[in-house]
Design an enzyme around this catalytic site. Structure first.
Site, PDB file in Angstrom:
ATOM      1  CB  SER A  91      -0.966  -0.047   1.183  1.00  0.00           C
ATOM      2  OG  SER A  91      -1.989   0.903   1.068  1.00  0.00           O
ATOM      3  CG  ASP A 203      -4.298  -1.927   0.473  1.00  0.00           C
ATOM      4  OD1 ASP A 203      -3.408  -2.546   1.089  1.00  0.00           O
ATOM      5  OD2 ASP A 203      -4.405  -0.689   0.498  1.00  0.00           O
TER       6      ASP A 203
END
Length: 310
Positions: A91, A203
């Site tokens: 991320s 993610d």
């Protein structure tokens, strides 16, 4: 080297978090795949041992805007002469890690972080799959990197994403850097899942909030982990289903990250306080907190290198 860990608490939390991404799974279906050159792919990365010392990896964790702390951490370690043989990012850790791996370091990295506007990396849309396309984030990263591929960066970089259909962790080491970072940063429910080949990705924090295991699997002998995530507040006020899901995600992410963090040699946890995930206003405080936290563990890093060198 592959690590398998069975933690009862994590298993109990995973079904809760699946509710967050259920809508995306139902809506994905069969979508046309746009042909793209240099699609991100997995594989080993080239490792060169520096002066006979153990191979060092930085494992940079997820945390959205709290990831500004990574900037301070990386600059402080660099000033102390501690450099990685490769970087693994999840991320926001993938975003900052990509810039650092491309040679954007020190004052240059800090200036980019301080001048970044949220509109440069977040583009809103209306879709059943999410509210943010991720196109702007991809373009921002590629522009900063002069459109170099992952395998062309100054420091080898791997970014961790989650394959949506299977839930498997995917570690991209080659191909389009911006697209890989976008896939690693597409928080489910907010970002539209990223299609690469015939798979959809979200993610990396869904399965690996702090990517220690990926660093070990790629050959690291010393892992310096950076955890910038917010701990679940015990006094949270739960007023609706969104609050329930958000708190459940924080609990799950903390449990998951602790599993991997236990395998790191050194862990850096910047004291960012209650900074929210989308708060760009406190970026300077986050960067400073990263610098302070990194300086505090430099003796531990030196000792770890000495111990494993012997």
């Amino acid at each position: 080297m592959t690590h398998h860990t069975s933690i009862a608490s994590v298993r109990l939390l995973q079904p809760v978090f699946l509710l967050v991404i259920a809508a995306s799974l139902l809506a994905c279906g069969a979508r046309p795949v746009k042909p793209v050159e240099n699609l991100p792919s997995t594989g080993p990365i080239p490792l060169v041992r520096a002066n006979g010392r153990p191979l060092i990896a930085f494992a940079l964790g997820s945390g959205a805007a709290r990831g500004f702390a990574h900037v301070g951490v990386l600059n402080a370690l660099r000033d102390a002469g501690i450099t990685p043989d490769f970087i693994v990012g999840t991320s926001s850790g993938g975003v900052v890690g990509a810039l650092y791996a491309a040679g954007i370091q020190g004052d240059q990295l800090t200036n980019i972080a301080m001048e970044l506007e949220r509109e440069q990396i977040i583009d809103y849309t209306t879709s059943r799959l999410g509210f943010i396309t991720g196109d702007s984030l991809q373009m921002f990263v590629n522009k900063q990197l002069n459109y170099r591929l992952l395998q062309e960066l100054d420091i080898p970089l791997a970014v961790v994403s989650t394959e949506l259909q299977s839930g498997q962790k995917t570690v991209f080491t080659k191909g389009d850097s911006g697209l890989a970072v976008r896939a690693a940063s597409s928080f489910p429910g907010l970002f539209i899942p990223v299609t690469i080949g015939d798979h959809d990705y979200v993610d990396g924090g869904v399965v690996s909030p702090v990517p220690v295991d990926a660093a070990l699997d790629l050959g690291a002998e010393i892992v310096i982990a950076v955890d910038v995530a917010k701990a679940p507040p015990r006094d949270s006020i739960i007023n609706g289903w969104i609050d329930v899901l958000h708190q459940s995600y924080l609990i799950m992410a903390r449990a998951l990250s602790q599993v991997e963090i236990n395998r790191a040699d050194v862990v850096i946890r910047p004291d960012i306080g209650e900074m929210s995930w989308l708060d760009f206003k406190q970026r300077r405080e986050a960067i400073n907190a990263g610098e302070v936290a990194a300086r505090q563990v430099i003796p531990q890093i030196v000792e770890a290198v000495k111990r494993k060198s012997q």
